[in-house]
Each structure stands twice: as structure tokens, then as C-alpha cells.
Design a protein around this motif. Structure first.
Motif, mmCIF file in Angstrom:
data_model
loop_
_atom_site.group_PDB
_atom_site.id
_atom_site.type_symbol
_atom_site.label_atom_id
_atom_site.label_comp_id
_atom_site.label_asym_id
_atom_site.label_seq_id
_atom_site.Cartn_x
_atom_site.Cartn_y
_atom_site.Cartn_z
ATOM 1 N N GLN A 67 9.238 -13.511 -0.033
ATOM 2 C CA GLN A 67 8.993 -12.489 0.984
ATOM 3 C C GLN A 67 9.430 -11.094 0.544
ATOM 4 O O GLN A 67 8.768 -10.100 0.863
ATOM 5 N N TYR A 68 10.551 -11.014 -0.181
ATOM 6 C CA TYR A 68 11.127 -9.689 -0.476
ATOM 7 C C TYR A 68 11.165 -9.361 -1.981
ATOM 8 O O TYR A 68 11.502 -8.236 -2.354
ATOM 9 N N GLY A 69 10.901 -10.321 -2.799
ATOM 10 C CA GLY A 69 10.925 -10.067 -4.232
ATOM 11 C C GLY A 69 12.183 -10.629 -4.886
ATOM 12 O O GLY A 69 13.211 -10.827 -4.232
ATOM 13 N N HIS A 70 12.099 -10.875 -6.175
ATOM 14 C CA HIS A 70 13.228 -11.485 -6.899
ATOM 15 C C HIS A 70 14.440 -10.558 -6.965
ATOM 16 O O HIS A 70 15.569 -11.016 -7.118
ATOM 17 N N GLU A 71 14.232 -9.260 -6.878
ATOM 18 C CA GLU A 71 15.376 -8.338 -6.889
ATOM 19 C C GLU A 71 16.275 -8.591 -5.680
ATOM 20 O O GLU A 71 17.504 -8.600 -5.794
ATOM 21 N N LYS A 72 15.643 -8.806 -4.506
ATOM 22 C CA LYS A 72 16.437 -9.113 -3.304
ATOM 23 C C LYS A 72 17.055 -10.502 -3.412
ATOM 24 O O LYS A 72 18.157 -10.749 -2.905
ATOM 25 N N GLY A 73 16.320 -11.394 -4.079
ATOM 26 C CA GLY A 73 16.896 -12.719 -4.316
ATOM 27 C C GLY A 73 18.149 -12.649 -5.158
ATOM 28 O O GLY A 73 19.110 -13.385 -4.942
ATOM 29 N N ASP A 74 18.159 -11.721 -6.143
ATOM 30 C CA ASP A 74 19.362 -11.530 -6.962
ATOM 31 C C ASP A 74 20.518 -11.039 -6.106
ATOM 32 O O ASP A 74 21.680 -11.456 -6.288
ATOM 33 N N VAL A 75 20.239 -10.120 -5.167
ATOM 34 C CA VAL A 75 21.283 -9.636 -4.257
ATOM 35 C C VAL A 75 21.833 -10.793 -3.435
ATOM 36 O O VAL A 75 23.046 -10.916 -3.214
ATOM 37 N N TYR A 76 20.933 -11.668 -2.972
ATOM 38 C CA TYR A 76 21.325 -12.833 -2.177
ATOM 39 C C TYR A 76 22.273 -13.739 -2.982
ATOM 40 O O TYR A 76 23.310 -14.185 -2.469
ATOM 41 N N LEU A 77 21.922 -13.967 -4.258
ATOM 42 C CA LEU A 77 22.771 -14.810 -5.108
ATOM 43 C C LEU A 77 24.122 -14.158 -5.381
ATOM 44 O O LEU A 77 25.163 -14.811 -5.372
ATOM 45 N N LYS A 78 24.120 -12.827 -5.635
ATOM 46 C CA LYS A 78 25.377 -12.129 -5.911
ATOM 47 C C LYS A 78 26.294 -12.153 -4.690
ATOM 48 O O LYS A 78 27.519 -12.277 -4.815
ATOM 49 N N THR A 79 25.695 -12.013 -3.490
ATOM 50 C CA THR A 79 26.502 -12.073 -2.257
ATOM 51 C C THR A 79 27.161 -13.443 -2.122
ATOM 52 O O THR A 79 28.356 -13.551 -1.798
ATOM 53 N N ALA A 80 26.386 -14.500 -2.375
ATOM 54 C CA ALA A 80 26.937 -15.852 -2.284
ATOM 55 C C ALA A 80 28.043 -16.059 -3.314
ATOM 56 O O ALA A 80 29.113 -16.591 -3.006
ATOM 57 N N CYS A 81 27.799 -15.614 -4.536
ATOM 58 C CA CYS A 81 28.804 -15.779 -5.592
ATOM 59 C C CYS A 81 30.076 -15.014 -5.270
ATOM 60 O O CYS A 81 31.187 -15.510 -5.467
ATOM 61 N N HIS A 82 29.923 -13.782 -4.771
ATOM 62 C CA HIS A 82 31.092 -12.979 -4.426
ATOM 63 C C HIS A 82 31.919 -13.672 -3.340
ATOM 64 O O HIS A 82 33.155 -13.669 -3.390
ATOM 65 N N LEU A 83 31.243 -14.262 -2.361
ATOM 66 C CA LEU A 83 31.952 -14.974 -1.284
ATOM 67 C C LEU A 83 32.734 -16.159 -1.862
ATOM 68 O O LEU A 83 33.920 -16.349 -1.547
#
Length: 541
Positions: A429-445
Motif C-alpha cells: 500500500q505505501y511502498g517498501h520505504e515505509k515498510g523499512d520504517v515499520y521494521l525499524k520501529t519494531a526493532c527499536h521497540l
């Protein structure tokens, strides 16, 4: 094959016995012609070593500020005051995490362009007392003409050039401390947003310069291409008024790498090399110390040759041992280094060419070992999230298994497996760049909650944690904390890709059930998938 020691003894005895005059003339010519070249090469070697150490430090600062600037640009999602406030709050925490990985930082700041917002200005933190960073009042940029690069150069130069910039040493207005700074402009959708930067205490840089010494009165200092001196180990530049500043020789502003100049009546040889921050590292030594007393040396050679010719074979054989032994050790160490073994001992520290060569070789091999170790570490780091990668996870499991096989005391550990839900949906829906942000947020948590445990990215959207020690003892509380922080992130996120929907599975190693460490991993993985099916309302398998 004759040894170097034997060859050197025979050559010396024969040469002196047959042609003392010829040897003397050759010594005169050689000493006078090679003195300058040798001193220049030695100065250049020291200068290159100092340049590498300083540039490595400057590159570390540039990398830290550059990564922060990139994260700032990536985190921006709007320029209204409310979005900027939340953005600045997030950046304060990110800055605080990043700045502690860089040595010598005195202040760090993120200053919003007043043309973007008059209410949200950014932040400025200082560590004036070396007791920890504290928030400091922000300079009111709106009082200045930001198109005039002579004012607030840390802000106006990046703004007007659009490029990162190193500023030469200056005294901060509010802290009265001498610093250098690196500043990077921040843009969002092509619009200048502000500047992020760090001010580095000059004393950190000075320690590197002070360590460069040669002979009795050789030293290093920092200057620019116009000859202006920024730091000198024997002149306190910071406490001098402008009219009291020393007048530097014109040669310091030249283009030749090798210099010959006179200062305060002392003739000197010098070498300079450019640094990453635009300054020059110059190493200088008095000519008198590089020349030595060559005339007396030549006379001594002739006299000693005549008087002790009969004993020269024995004397040379014994004395050359002192020269060839450290050379033999150095050769053996070079062979070990060539074979990939850098763990060797070189104990010769004489104040001569061999001693300096030995010291330089040790420094060089230490740097090589450090670079090799650094490259080896990168093999185990995930490029996107900076967490450890799947290979590192496999090695960690093998290490646990080896410990289990060797130790009689039962192991206590737990394995946590985490899967990021909806990653494919966000990518589509939003592109792989936003998917990377999603993964980084999860990893940071995950990293923030399990901060005493190694975190691994084991797949595209999967992470794992190995809990031992303190995290193992507090695992139940940490799981509750994880759920709380996860909910907080999802409630505060402005966009779906800034959320973190994570399914977890955590199990404790049970020696009655798990015969191998991998069995615990499989149980954690199964628990995670069971939880995922439960969350999606699917029947268990």
C-alpha cells in the motif's frame, strides 16, 4: 646461506681495512645527502600516522552527525507546529542515544529554521561540567540575518551552501570553551528545515596532536592553508588576544608538503598533510636534531677504524647482534602478520630507526587488526536495522550449545521470537520505504525493552532475542513492558507504517524437554505462530 650478522661483520672489516679513505668519503657524501631525505620521510611517516588517527576520529563524528541528519529527514512528516513538536521530541531521544557513541562531544543541537516555525525552535544540549548533558537555552536565530554567512556560521553556512561543513576552532559564546563543530543541513521535500550538529571539545583533538613527538624538540600542530595556527602544544592559543597571536612563517601557507623554515631563530624541517575537517596537521623538528654531529661522527669513524681494526671482527660481531636481533624479531613478526596472526610480541623500544620502525609496525598492525575486527563485526550486523543478523543468531545458538556441552551447571536462558504483522500489506500500500520504517520501529521497540540482551533480525519480518542474566530473571515483567510500549507506539503513531503490530513467542529452556538449544528456538517459534493464529482468530493446528 650466511646470516645477515656474518655478512655485515665481514663487509665492515674488509671495507675499513682496505679503503678507509674511500669509506670516509662515501660516509660524508651519504650522510649529507641522505640526512634531509631521511628526516623528511620520518616526519612524513609520523604525520601520516597522526593524520590517520585524526581523520578516523573526524570521520566518526561526520558519520554520527550524518546518520542523525538522515534520520531527522526520514522522521519528518509535516511542518505544522504540532507535527514539528512531536518530531523534535523524538529527535531528542534519538540524539541522546547517538551522541554517547561519539567521544569528545561538548554540545549537540538541532535548530529549526525560523522561517519554517517561530514556535518550534529545536533543542541544544551541553555537557559543560562533564557530568552529563543538560538542556540549554537556544540561540534566537530570528534576530540575525541568516543569509549573511558571517553571522552564526554554524547555521548560516550550511543553510546557504546546502552542504555539511566543518568549522575551525572557535570559542563558544555561552560556554566559553574552545571547540570545533560539524554541521549538516536538513531538508524535507527540497525545503531547508534546519541544521543538526555537534561541537567537539578541542582537548580531544589536542590529545592526538600532543602524542606526536620526535627527538627532543619535535612536535606537531594544527594550522590552515593560510598559515594561521589553530593549536600548538607549546603556545596556548586560546588565552592569547588577537594582537598577541604568533606570526607564523609564510612557508606554512604554501603548497609544498615538505617545508623548511626558520622560527624564533631556529631552523626547522616540517611536513604537513590535509585533514578531513579542512585543517592541516604539521609535524616539525629542529634541523640541528636531524643533522646530529655528523662531522664528529665521521672523524670518529676514521679514528676508531685505525685503532681497533684488530678487534673489529669480534666487536662488530657482538655489536651487530644488537641491530640484527630486533630486525630478526621484526621479520618474524612481519611473517606472522602476513599469515594473518597479529598476536605477537615486539619488545624492542630503542630510540633509533629500528625502534621507531618497530613502534610504527606495531601501530600499523594494531590498526589493521582493528579494521579487520570492524569488518568482521559488520558481517554480523543487519544493514537496515543495525541489529545482529541471522548469521550472528546461528553463531550465538552454536555458542550456547557448546556451553551446554562443556559445562555441568544447567543453562538458564529464554528465547523470544517476534514477527511483524502486516508488513506485506504496508509494502504493497505505501511502498517498501515505509515498510523499512515499520521494521525499524519494531526493532527499536524490541531493543529498547530487552536492552541487556542481544537482538537479531532472523528473517524479513522476524526478530529473535536471547535472554540471560538480568533480562532472564525479569522476563515476565519485560514482556508486560513490551506490550505496554507497543500499545503506546500504536496509539501515538500518525501513520500505519509508524505503528508496530508484533506477534511474540517466548519460552524458557527446559532441560527435560529441550535436548538442544535449537529445540528451544523451535518451541519459541511454534509459540509465536500459535499466538499469531490466535490473534487472527484462526483455529490452532
Amino acid at each position: 646461506m650466511r646470516s645477515l650478522r656474518t655478512r655485515f661483520t665481514l663487509l665492515t672489516v674488509c671495507a675499513i681495512a682496505i679503503a678507509i679513505a674511500v669509506v670516509t668519503l662515501q660516509c660524508v657524501a651519504f650522510i649529507r645527502s641522505s640526512e634531509k631525505a631521511e628526516s623528511q620521510q620520518l616526519l612524513l611517516l609520523l604525520c601520516e600516522t597522526g593524520e590517520r588517527n585524526l581523520d578516523y576520529y573526524f570521520e566518526d563524528v561526520q558519520k554520527s552527525v550524518g546518520e542523525i541528519a538522515a534520520h531527522v529527514e526520514q522522521d519528518l512528516n509535516g511542518l505544522d507546529d504540532e507535527s514539528l513538536r512531536k518530531h523534535v521530541d523524538r529527535m531528542e531521544q534519538y540524539f541522546d542515544d547517538a551522541v554517547h557513541r561519539t567521544d569528545g562531544v561538548l554540545t549537540y543541537y538541532y535548530r529549526i529554521n525560523p522561517e519554517i516555525s517561530g514556535a518550534v525552535k529545536g533543542f541544544w544540549y551541553t555537557d559543560a561540567n562533564k557530568k552529563g548533558f543538560e538542556k540549554h537555552a537556544i540561540t534566537d536565530i530570528s534576530l540575525y540575518d541568516t543569509d549573511d554567512t558571517s553571522n552564526l556560521v554554524w547555521f548560516t553556512v550550511p543553510k546557504n551552501t546546502g552542504e555539511p561543513v566543518w568549522l575551525p576552532p572557535y570559542v563558544t559564546e555561552n560556554l566559553d570553551a574552545r571547540v570545533i563543530s560539524y554541521n549538516v543541513p536538513v531538508y524535507w521535500k527540497g525545503q531547508f528545515i534546519g541544521v543538526v550538529g555537534m561541537e567537539i571539545d578541542c582537548s580531544t583533538m589536542a590529545e592526538q596532536v600532543d602524542s606526536i613527538k620526535l627527538y627532543d624538540n619535535g612536535y606537531a600542530f594544527l594550522n590552515d592553508d593560510e598559515g594561521n595556527i589553530f593549536y600548538h602544544p607549546r603556545i596556548n592559543i586560546a588565552q592569547l588576544d588577537e594582537e598577541d597571536m604568533p606570526v607564523a612563517p609564510d612557508e606554512l601557507g604554501g603548497t609544498s608538503t615538505f617545508l623548511h623554515y626558520t622560527y624564533d631563530g631556529v631552523e626547522k624541517h616540517a611536513v604537513w598533510l590535509p585533514l578531513k575537517n579542512g585543517m592541516r596537521l604539521t609535524v616539525a623538528v629542529p634541523v640541528s636534531e636531524t643533522n646530529g654531529d655528523w662531522a664528529k661522527l665521521i672523524g670518529g669513524i676514521v679514528l676508531a677504524s685505525i685503532l681497533v681494526l684488530a678487534l673489529l671482527s669480534l666487536f662488530t660481531s657482538l655489536y651487530t647482534r644488537r641491530i640484527t636481533k630486533p630486525l630478526e624479531d621484526l621479520t618474524a613478526a612481519a611473517e606472522q602478520a602476513n599469515a594473518g596472526n597479529y598476536d605477537f610480541d615486539l619488545d624492542y623500544d630503542g630510540d633509533d630507526e629500528v625502534g621507531r620502525l618497530t613502534t610504527t609496525f606495531k601501530v600499523l598492525t594494531n590498526h589493521m587488526k582493528s579494521h579487520i575486527d570492524e569488518l568482521s563485526e559488520r558481517v554480523y550486523v543487519d544493514a537496515l536495522t543495525s541489529a545482529k543478523n541471522r548469521r550472528a543468531f546461528a553463531d550465538a545458538i552454536d555458542a550456547l550449545q557448546a556451553h551446554m556441552n562443556d559445562e555441568e551447571t544447567p543453562l538458564e536462558f529464554a528465547i523470544g521470537v517476534f514477527d511483524c504483522d502486516n508488513l506485506k500489506l504496508i509494502n504493497d500500500q505505501y511502498g517498501h520505504e515505509k515498510g523499512d520504517v515499520y521494521l525499524k520501529t519494531a526493532c527499536h521497540l524490541i531493543c529498547k525493552v530487552f536492552q541487556h540482551s542481544p537482538v537479531f533480525r532472523t528473517g524479513g519480518d522476524e526478530f529473535a532475542v536471547i535472554m540471560r542474566g538480568e533480562d532472564f530473571e525479569n522476563r515476565d515483567a519485560l514482556v508486560e513492558r513490551f506490550d505496554e510500549m507497543n500499545e503506546e507506539i500504536n496509539l501515538s503513531a500518525m501513520n500505519e507504517w509508524e505503528q508496530a503490530h508484533i506477534t511474540k513467542g517466548l519460552v524458557t529452556f527446559d532441560p527435560h524437554v529441550d535436548h538442544f538449544v535449537i529445540d528451544t528456538v523451535r518451541r519459541a517459534d511454534s509459540t509465536m505462530y500459535a499466538n499469531k493464529r490466535k490473534r487472527k482468530g484462526l483455529a490452532p493446528e
